[in-house]
Design an enzyme around this catalytic site. Sequence first.
Site, PDB file in Angstrom:
ATOM      1  N   HIS A 105       0.819  -1.209   0.000  1.00 49.21           N
ATOM      2  CA  HIS A 105       0.000   0.000   0.000  1.00 49.21           C
ATOM      3  C   HIS A 105       0.853   1.260   0.000  1.00 49.21           C
ATOM      4  O   HIS A 105       0.337   2.371   0.012  1.00 49.21           O
ATOM      5  CB  HIS A 105      -0.943  -0.015   1.225  1.00 49.21           C
ATOM      6  CG  HIS A 105      -2.119   0.875   1.110  1.00 49.21           C
ATOM      7  ND1 HIS A 105      -2.348   1.938   1.970  1.00 49.21           N
ATOM      8  CD2 HIS A 105      -3.149   0.903   0.228  1.00 49.21           C
ATOM      9  CE1 HIS A 105      -3.460   2.562   1.635  1.00 49.21           C
ATOM     10  NE2 HIS A 105      -3.961   1.960   0.575  1.00 49.21           N
ATOM     11  N   LYS A 165       3.080   4.365  -1.233  1.00 43.66           N
ATOM     12  CA  LYS A 165       3.162   5.222  -2.418  1.00 43.66           C
ATOM     13  C   LYS A 165       4.476   5.990  -2.312  1.00 43.66           C
ATOM     14  O   LYS A 165       4.563   7.030  -1.651  1.00 43.66           O
ATOM     15  CB  LYS A 165       1.992   6.205  -2.499  1.00 43.66           C
ATOM     16  CG  LYS A 165       0.660   5.554  -2.856  1.00 43.66           C
ATOM     17  CD  LYS A 165      -0.082   5.095  -1.629  1.00 43.66           C
ATOM     18  CE  LYS A 165      -1.437   4.499  -2.004  1.00 43.66           C
ATOM     19  NZ  LYS A 165      -2.125   3.949  -0.825  1.00 43.66           N
ATOM     20  N   ASP A 169      16.992   9.204  -8.396  1.00 51.88           N
ATOM     21  CA  ASP A 169      18.439   9.369  -8.251  1.00 51.88           C
ATOM     22  C   ASP A 169      18.902   9.413  -6.801  1.00 51.88           C
ATOM     23  O   ASP A 169      19.924  10.027  -6.496  1.00 51.88           O
ATOM     24  CB  ASP A 169      18.919  10.634  -8.985  1.00 51.88           C
ATOM     25  CG  ASP A 169      18.886  10.476 -10.491  1.00 51.88           C
ATOM     26  OD1 ASP A 169      18.937   9.326 -10.967  1.00 51.88           O
ATOM     27  OD2 ASP A 169      18.795  11.500 -11.196  1.00 51.88           O
ATOM     28  N   HIS A 191      -9.153  10.830   0.696  1.00 49.61           N
ATOM     29  CA  HIS A 191      -8.179   9.746   0.646  1.00 49.61           C
ATOM     30  C   HIS A 191      -6.941  10.070   1.465  1.00 49.61           C
ATOM     31  O   HIS A 191      -5.968   9.310   1.482  1.00 49.61           O
ATOM     32  CB  HIS A 191      -7.789   9.461  -0.812  1.00 49.61           C
ATOM     33  CG  HIS A 191      -7.147   8.134  -1.018  1.00 49.61           C
ATOM     34  ND1 HIS A 191      -5.793   7.985  -1.240  1.00 49.61           N
ATOM     35  CD2 HIS A 191      -7.656   6.881  -1.023  1.00 49.61           C
ATOM     36  CE1 HIS A 191      -5.504   6.703  -1.390  1.00 49.61           C
ATOM     37  NE2 HIS A 191      -6.616   6.005  -1.264  1.00 49.61           N
ATOM     38  N   LYS A 194      -4.204  10.696   4.472  1.00 49.43           N
ATOM     39  CA  LYS A 194      -3.756  10.027   5.693  1.00 49.43           C
ATOM     40  C   LYS A 194      -2.691  10.934   6.318  1.00 49.43           C
ATOM     41  O   LYS A 194      -1.490  10.686   6.219  1.00 49.43           O
ATOM     42  CB  LYS A 194      -3.150   8.650   5.409  1.00 49.43           C
ATOM     43  CG  LYS A 194      -4.051   7.721   4.563  1.00 49.43           C
ATOM     44  CD  LYS A 194      -3.642   7.758   3.136  1.00 49.43           C
ATOM     45  CE  LYS A 194      -4.279   6.683   2.282  1.00 49.43           C
ATOM     46  NZ  LYS A 194      -5.706   6.542   2.324  1.00 49.43           N
ATOM     47  N   ASP A 224       0.041  20.197  17.473  1.00 47.73           N
ATOM     48  CA  ASP A 224       0.641  21.364  18.134  1.00 47.73           C
ATOM     49  C   ASP A 224       1.381  22.290  17.176  1.00 47.73           C
ATOM     50  O   ASP A 224       2.305  23.008  17.581  1.00 47.73           O
ATOM     51  CB  ASP A 224       1.584  20.927  19.261  1.00 47.73           C
ATOM     52  CG  ASP A 224       0.819  20.432  20.486  1.00 47.73           C
ATOM     53  OD1 ASP A 224      -0.407  20.651  20.557  1.00 47.73           O
ATOM     54  OD2 ASP A 224       1.444  19.811  21.368  1.00 47.73           O
TER      55      ASP A 224
END
Length: 414
Positions: free
Chosen positions: A116, A118, A123, A323, A325, A330
């Site tokens: 999952h 991404k 380089d 979508h 996350k 603070d």
Amino acid sequence: MNPLHRSEALQLLQSGQQYFPALIRAIDSAAAWVQMETYIFDLHLAGAQVAESLVRAARRGVRVEVLVDGIGSDPLPPAWQQKMKDAGVVWLVYSPLAAGLGGLGLLAPNRWRRLHRKLCVVDQRTVFCGGINVLDDFYDPNHGELSSPRFDFAVAVTGPLAAEAAEAMALLWWRVQAGYSARQNHLSAAWEKFKAAGYGRRTDAAGLSAKAASAAPGAAPLPGAKAALVLRDNLRNRSSIEKVYRQAIGKAHHEILIANAYFVPGGKLRRALIRATRRGVKVTLLLQGRYEYFMQYHAARPVYGALLKAGVEIHEYEASFLHAKVAVIDGHWATVGSSNLDPLSLLLAREANMVIEDKVFAGELRDSLCAAIAGHGRLLDPVAYSQRPWGQRILDHFAHALMRLAIFVTGQRY
């Protein structure tokens, strides 16, 4: 958590409209190596543009490696297979379902452990990390065209952290490649190929061309900005991302702001949020408001009651599919990544989150979340929630119990 690295440049990217142009610019600037991992690689619209940039890079001699999940991503169409092969793009599939079994392959619990993450590293100088699949903002494989863009985030970091990410990705690449070779009795050859390719050896930035060394996607330098890459797997890092969340929540003094697509936190994380409200911290959640999948939509709702009763504010995002996350605590601590706060992400899937310590970056992310709440969020009323129809409650508790049973079958505790 891995140590924080000072970045040379760091940029917050909101949704694909900012992410894909930055990603394509970086790939077009690559001089030696592009590594990409994604759950979904969809070849519609923006996804096709990203694919074309990978082909361009491979044609000019850049090593291009793409690892996609065997459930999240459809097989490459024949025309794209040929184009990738001719250019030299190496395309591997993580944990593909057995041929002929189709969806029945998911009945095996070991198949629930998915890729999952991404991630994209160019380089060993710039790393992209977030929740954004290679999937156009205005298109969904299950729902078709979207009237408003999907709400999501990624971050681009230039500096030594990219080499760390490259090593982790190279190791997983070898494991997947070795799995292919082992099935064909070529494991030794795969290992020799791994060593010969130089995986795991950090590239000297000075040895790259000036073009590669400046491959940051237009990110503005943030003096003092520090970042760490937190990976979740089923070996040494089984609870790494959840621990990072709990530690940051436990240290919060003023505000916790979380946006999460699939929110079904376990008991420890729920209690950490409730304790934070009791000590006077303002806790605000921005969660999925549109129906996307039965399990994730309904299983989340039984956990709302205790949080609302404790004083947690819950807003449901309704403009499009949420979508994201991400979290801000603070005004100085932030995380952007692929991990939902649900059992699949926290207990089973390979995930990657970036943790950033920087007031400017955290402030920018906080502003984006507050704007989304003000413009597109619907505040849940605790009284109205407690009086929701019995039919909905039954579905909610059924989905929640089903999710817990599925996790139990895998041998996990939640």
